[in-house]
Motif scaffolding. Structure first.
Motif, mmCIF file in Angstrom:
data_model
loop_
_atom_site.group_PDB
_atom_site.id
_atom_site.type_symbol
_atom_site.label_atom_id
_atom_site.label_comp_id
_atom_site.label_asym_id
_atom_site.label_seq_id
_atom_site.Cartn_x
_atom_site.Cartn_y
_atom_site.Cartn_z
ATOM 1 N N THR A 230 -0.339 -13.814 52.374
ATOM 2 C CA THR A 230 1.099 -13.951 52.616
ATOM 3 C C THR A 230 1.431 -13.653 54.075
ATOM 4 O OG1 THR A 230 1.555 -13.321 50.326
ATOM 5 C CG2 THR A 230 3.385 -13.174 51.886
ATOM 6 N N GLU A 231 0.892 -12.571 54.597
ATOM 7 C CA GLU A 231 1.133 -12.206 56.002
ATOM 8 C C GLU A 231 0.657 -13.312 56.941
ATOM 9 O OE1 GLU A 231 -0.564 -8.406 56.969
ATOM 10 O OE2 GLU A 231 0.420 -7.431 55.277
ATOM 11 N N GLN A 232 -0.553 -13.805 56.700
ATOM 12 C CA GLN A 232 -1.115 -14.848 57.556
ATOM 13 C C GLN A 232 -0.304 -16.146 57.445
ATOM 14 O OE1 GLN A 232 -2.963 -13.097 59.649
ATOM 15 N NE2 GLN A 232 -4.790 -14.348 59.483
ATOM 16 N N ALA A 233 0.106 -16.481 56.224
ATOM 17 C CA ALA A 233 0.890 -17.702 56.018
ATOM 18 C C ALA A 233 2.217 -17.630 56.754
ATOM 19 C CB ALA A 233 1.112 -17.944 54.529
ATOM 20 N N LYS A 234 2.892 -16.492 56.675
ATOM 21 C CA LYS A 234 4.175 -16.336 57.369
ATOM 22 C C LYS A 234 4.002 -16.470 58.872
ATOM 23 C CE LYS A 234 6.800 -13.778 53.965
ATOM 24 N NZ LYS A 234 7.640 -12.617 53.678
ATOM 25 N N ALA A 235 2.981 -15.848 59.405
ATOM 26 C CA ALA A 235 2.747 -15.910 60.849
ATOM 27 C C ALA A 235 2.356 -17.321 61.285
ATOM 28 C CB ALA A 235 1.665 -14.906 61.243
ATOM 29 N N PHE A 236 1.474 -17.966 60.516
ATOM 30 C CA PHE A 236 1.080 -19.337 60.839
ATOM 31 C C PHE A 236 2.287 -20.267 60.789
ATOM 32 C CE2 PHE A 236 0.166 -23.600 59.416
ATOM 33 C CZ PHE A 236 -0.679 -24.039 60.423
#
Length: 137
Positions: free
Chosen positions: A5-11
């Motif tokens: 989730t964190e990576q998806a939001k940042a990407f």
């Protein structure tokens, strides 16, 4: 919040504000792939190509922005889905002279993950509608 989730939001934030591959690469696995069933994106098969396409699009739709409508993580299947609406006005360059016309277009990203990195992104988007609104079709 999960790593996916964190990576998806940042990407998503980096990609959809037109920051290009340099800002997106750290969220992606080497060789991350891309697919979409739309003629506009024919030939774009990697996330690197897609993030650069988004960067270039936002040079043409200079007021481009997005509104996230839904953000969901499926831990069992290692994917994250984002539903958003993109808005932008054709004010610079592009495939035709600036039209001054705007689009407000819905789209969905399904990001597949492995070890906290995006390995594949599928974009679901009615590009024909957006192109007509912009006066490009």
């Amino acid at each position: 919040m999960s790593l996916n989730t964190e990576q998806a939001k940042a990407f998503f934030a980096a990609c959809d504000t037109g920051q290009g591959w340099d800002a997106c690469r750290s969220y992606c696995a080497p060789g991350a792939t891309f697919s979409a069933q739309t003629d506009v994106l024919t030939g774009i098969t990697t996330l690197q190509q897609y993030t650069e396409w988004m960067r270039d699009l936002l040079k043409v739709l200079t007021d481009g922005n997005y509104e996230v409508k839904s953000f969901a993580t499926d831990e069992e299947r290692n994917n994250v889905c984002v539903y958003a609406t993109f808005s932008g006005t054709h004010l610079e360059g592009g495939p035709v002279s600036p039209t001054g016309r705007a689009t407000k277009t819905d789209y969905v990203y399904i990001m597949q993950f492995s070890n906290g990195k995006v390995t594949h992104l599928t974009k679901i988007w009615n590009s024909g509608h957006a192109l007509k609104e912009l006066g490009w079709a």
